[in-house]
Scaffold this motif. Sequence first.
Motif, PDB file in Angstrom:
ATOM      1  N   THR A  43       0.964  -1.083  -0.127  1.00  0.00           N
ATOM      2  CA  THR A  43       0.042  -0.067   0.091  1.00  0.00           C
ATOM      3  C   THR A  43       0.834   1.329   0.160  1.00  0.00           C
ATOM      4  OG1 THR A  43      -0.265   0.168   2.538  1.00  0.00           O
ATOM      5  CG2 THR A  43      -1.771  -1.290   1.308  1.00  0.00           C
ATOM      6  N   GLY A  44       2.185   1.224   0.401  1.00  0.00           N
ATOM      7  CA  GLY A  44       3.038   2.359   0.644  1.00  0.00           C
ATOM      8  C   GLY A  44       2.635   3.205   1.723  1.00  0.00           C
ATOM      9  N   ARG A  45       1.816   2.528   2.527  1.00  0.00           N
ATOM     10  CA  ARG A  45       1.605   3.380   3.838  1.00  0.00           C
ATOM     11  C   ARG A  45       2.592   3.334   4.951  1.00  0.00           C
ATOM     12  NH1 ARG A  45      -4.845   1.825   5.242  1.00  0.00           N
ATOM     13  NH2 ARG A  45      -5.867   2.880   3.262  1.00  0.00           N
ATOM     14  N   SER A  46       3.005   4.185   5.622  1.00  0.00           N
ATOM     15  CA  SER A  46       3.922   4.285   6.659  1.00  0.00           C
ATOM     16  C   SER A  46       3.348   3.671   7.847  1.00  0.00           C
ATOM     17  CB  SER A  46       4.356   5.781   7.060  1.00  0.00           C
ATOM     18  OG  SER A  46       5.168   5.695   8.050  1.00  0.00           O
ATOM     19  N   ARG A  47       4.579   2.936   8.278  1.00  0.00           N
ATOM     20  CA  ARG A  47       4.176   2.027   9.535  1.00  0.00           C
ATOM     21  C   ARG A  47       4.539   3.040  10.848  1.00  0.00           C
ATOM     22  NH1 ARG A  47       6.978  -2.271   6.267  1.00  0.00           N
ATOM     23  NH2 ARG A  47       5.574  -3.817   5.847  1.00  0.00           N
ATOM     24  N   LEU A  48       4.966   4.001  10.438  1.00  0.00           N
ATOM     25  CA  LEU A  48       5.177   4.953  11.696  1.00  0.00           C
ATOM     26  C   LEU A  48       4.468   6.241  11.707  1.00  0.00           C
ATOM     27  CD1 LEU A  48       9.104   4.562  11.497  1.00  0.00           C
ATOM     28  CD2 LEU A  48       7.595   3.543  13.143  1.00  0.00           C
ATOM     29  N   ASN A  49       4.316   7.072  12.898  1.00  0.00           N
ATOM     30  CA  ASN A  49       3.674   8.253  12.749  1.00  0.00           C
ATOM     31  C   ASN A  49       4.533   9.248  12.092  1.00  0.00           C
ATOM     32  OD1 ASN A  49       4.901   9.993  14.463  1.00  0.00           O
ATOM     33  ND2 ASN A  49       4.112   8.555  16.215  1.00  0.00           N
ATOM     34  N   PRO A  50       3.856  10.177  11.431  1.00  0.00           N
ATOM     35  CA  PRO A  50       4.941  11.058  10.588  1.00  0.00           C
ATOM     36  C   PRO A  50       6.160  11.611  11.415  1.00  0.00           C
ATOM     37  CG  PRO A  50       2.561  11.613  10.133  1.00  0.00           C
ATOM     38  CD  PRO A  50       2.682  10.677  11.484  1.00  0.00           C
ATOM     39  N   ARG A  51       5.896  11.982  12.577  1.00  0.00           N
ATOM     40  CA  ARG A  51       7.032  12.764  13.394  1.00  0.00           C
ATOM     41  C   ARG A  51       8.117  11.640  13.519  1.00  0.00           C
ATOM     42  NH1 ARG A  51       4.229  15.714  18.480  1.00  0.00           N
ATOM     43  NH2 ARG A  51       2.999  14.104  18.221  1.00  0.00           N
ATOM     44  N   VAL A  52       7.736  10.397  13.941  1.00  0.00           N
ATOM     45  CA  VAL A  52       8.688   9.240  14.077  1.00  0.00           C
ATOM     46  C   VAL A  52       9.573   8.905  12.749  1.00  0.00           C
ATOM     47  CG1 VAL A  52       9.085   6.963  14.913  1.00  0.00           C
ATOM     48  CG2 VAL A  52       7.671   8.652  16.117  1.00  0.00           C
ATOM     49  N   LEU A  53       8.453   8.807  11.717  1.00  0.00           N
ATOM     50  CA  LEU A  53       9.274   8.629  10.420  1.00  0.00           C
ATOM     51  C   LEU A  53      10.174   9.675   9.995  1.00  0.00           C
ATOM     52  CD1 LEU A  53       9.359   6.989   7.729  1.00  0.00           C
ATOM     53  CD2 LEU A  53       7.592   8.456   6.821  1.00  0.00           C
ATOM     54  N   GLY A  54      10.031  11.104  10.158  1.00  0.00           N
ATOM     55  CA  GLY A  54      10.828  12.124  10.002  1.00  0.00           C
ATOM     56  C   GLY A  54      12.092  11.737  10.592  1.00  0.00           C
ATOM     57  N   LEU A  55      11.960  11.583  12.047  1.00  0.00           N
ATOM     58  CA  LEU A  55      13.089  11.653  12.969  1.00  0.00           C
ATOM     59  C   LEU A  55      13.909  10.233  12.398  1.00  0.00           C
ATOM     60  CD1 LEU A  55      11.623  12.392  16.277  1.00  0.00           C
ATOM     61  CD2 LEU A  55      13.193  13.742  14.974  1.00  0.00           C
ATOM     62  N   GLY A  56      13.535   9.178  11.895  1.00  0.00           N
ATOM     63  CA  GLY A  56      14.143   7.924  11.785  1.00  0.00           C
ATOM     64  C   GLY A  56      15.115   8.089  10.641  1.00  0.00           C
ATOM     65  N   LEU A  57      14.540   8.902   9.367  1.00  0.00           N
ATOM     66  CA  LEU A  57      14.950   9.399   8.339  1.00  0.00           C
ATOM     67  C   LEU A  57      16.003  10.368   8.473  1.00  0.00           C
ATOM     68  CD1 LEU A  57      11.985   9.059   5.706  1.00  0.00           C
ATOM     69  CD2 LEU A  57      13.946   7.737   5.688  1.00  0.00           C
ATOM     70  N   ALA A  58      15.869  11.339   9.277  1.00  0.00           N
ATOM     71  CA  ALA A  58      16.691  12.474   9.505  1.00  0.00           C
ATOM     72  C   ALA A  58      17.953  11.826  10.029  1.00  0.00           C
ATOM     73  CB  ALA A  58      16.184  13.240  10.499  1.00  0.00           C
ATOM     74  N   GLY A  59      17.808  10.754  11.107  1.00  0.00           N
ATOM     75  CA  GLY A  59      18.705  10.148  11.751  1.00  0.00           C
ATOM     76  C   GLY A  59      19.778   9.245  10.626  1.00  0.00           C
ATOM     77  N   ALA A  60      18.892   8.656   9.761  1.00  0.00           N
ATOM     78  CA  ALA A  60      19.681   7.772   8.599  1.00  0.00           C
ATOM     79  C   ALA A  60      20.471   8.772   7.521  1.00  0.00           C
ATOM     80  CB  ALA A  60      18.390   7.286   7.906  1.00  0.00           C
ATOM     81  N   LEU A  61      20.007  10.121   7.521  1.00  0.00           N
ATOM     82  CA  LEU A  61      20.659  10.795   6.521  1.00  0.00           C
ATOM     83  C   LEU A  61      22.067  11.653   7.112  1.00  0.00           C
ATOM     84  CD1 LEU A  61      18.033  13.300   5.025  1.00  0.00           C
ATOM     85  CD2 LEU A  61      19.334  11.606   3.870  1.00  0.00           C
ATOM     86  N   LEU A  62      21.933  11.733   8.723  1.00  0.00           N
ATOM     87  CA  LEU A  62      23.228  12.237   9.391  1.00  0.00           C
ATOM     88  C   LEU A  62      24.122  10.851   9.305  1.00  0.00           C
ATOM     89  CD1 LEU A  62      21.573  14.260  12.204  1.00  0.00           C
ATOM     90  CD2 LEU A  62      23.075  15.058  10.209  1.00  0.00           C
ATOM     91  N   GLY A  63      23.441   9.662   9.561  1.00  0.00           N
ATOM     92  CA  GLY A  63      24.205   8.527   9.365  1.00  0.00           C
ATOM     93  C   GLY A  63      24.970   8.370   8.121  1.00  0.00           C
ATOM     94  N   GLU A  64      24.618   8.750   7.020  1.00  0.00           N
ATOM     95  CA  GLU A  64      25.133   8.699   5.820  1.00  0.00           C
ATOM     96  C   GLU A  64      26.333   9.384   5.722  1.00  0.00           C
ATOM     97  OE1 GLU A  64      21.157   7.576   2.998  1.00  0.00           O
ATOM     98  OE2 GLU A  64      22.346   9.325   2.652  1.00  0.00           O
ATOM     99  N   LEU A  65      26.377  10.606   6.463  1.00  0.00           N
ATOM    100  CA  LEU A  65      27.539  11.476   6.310  1.00  0.00           C
ATOM    101  C   LEU A  65      28.328  11.033   7.296  1.00  0.00           C
ATOM    102  CD1 LEU A  65      25.536  15.286   6.354  1.00  0.00           C
ATOM    103  CD2 LEU A  65      26.570  13.771   4.528  1.00  0.00           C
TER     104      LEU A  65
END
Length: 209
Positions: free
Chosen positions: A16-38
């Motif tokens: 379905t493409g639906r997020s398994r997380l609420n929007p704030r948690v999804l954003g924080l997880g992805l933000a952490g991943a972007l910093l992790g990439e750096l």
Amino acid sequence: MLLADEFFCVAHDDRTGRSRLNPRVLGLGLAGALLGELVLFGRIVIDDGEVCVVRHGPPADPLAHETLMQVLAQPQHREVRTWLAYLAETAPDAVGRRLARAGVWRRVERRRFGRVRVSWLPVDVNVVAWRPIRLAGLLISRDPIGVPDVMLAGLVAVTGLTGAVLWQPEGRELGTARLSAEVARLDRSLFHLLAFVEAAVGDAVLAPR
């Protein structure tokens, strides 16, 4: 796939493409991943709760380059918490667009009552569905796990997605134990970044909506 791409796939339903997380948690997880990439690209380190740039050269990936440029453009803001909150606002769309350019997901816009609602749908369900299966296989095996995958597993754990990866009961205990052991071996920057993501997720869950 890069770290944030992997996390995006695990965090969304492969049909379905639906997020398994609420929007704030999804954003924080992805933000952490972007910093992790750096961190993984050797551009930043996490030291004493701050983001410190150690190399200014642009990473090959355009989104990682853009993230680094944002950090360099605002040297007065160094706290990890500040950058997690800031990047969380745009990370879902930015990572989704990177995956759309790679042909993994497609962006869908729907207009209703004058507003645009954005959703993401997998281009190939099998490609997306394989991401959590692949990670689960690593966690329950005896094979070595690379640092990016350990960081991915850590992000999965601190955002509450472990059940979406280790969903088979027979592998859950083994996989969870190995996840904890591998995360404990991460270098200082990545380990502390995970701790900050976990704290920010906890605050987001407890905050009134």
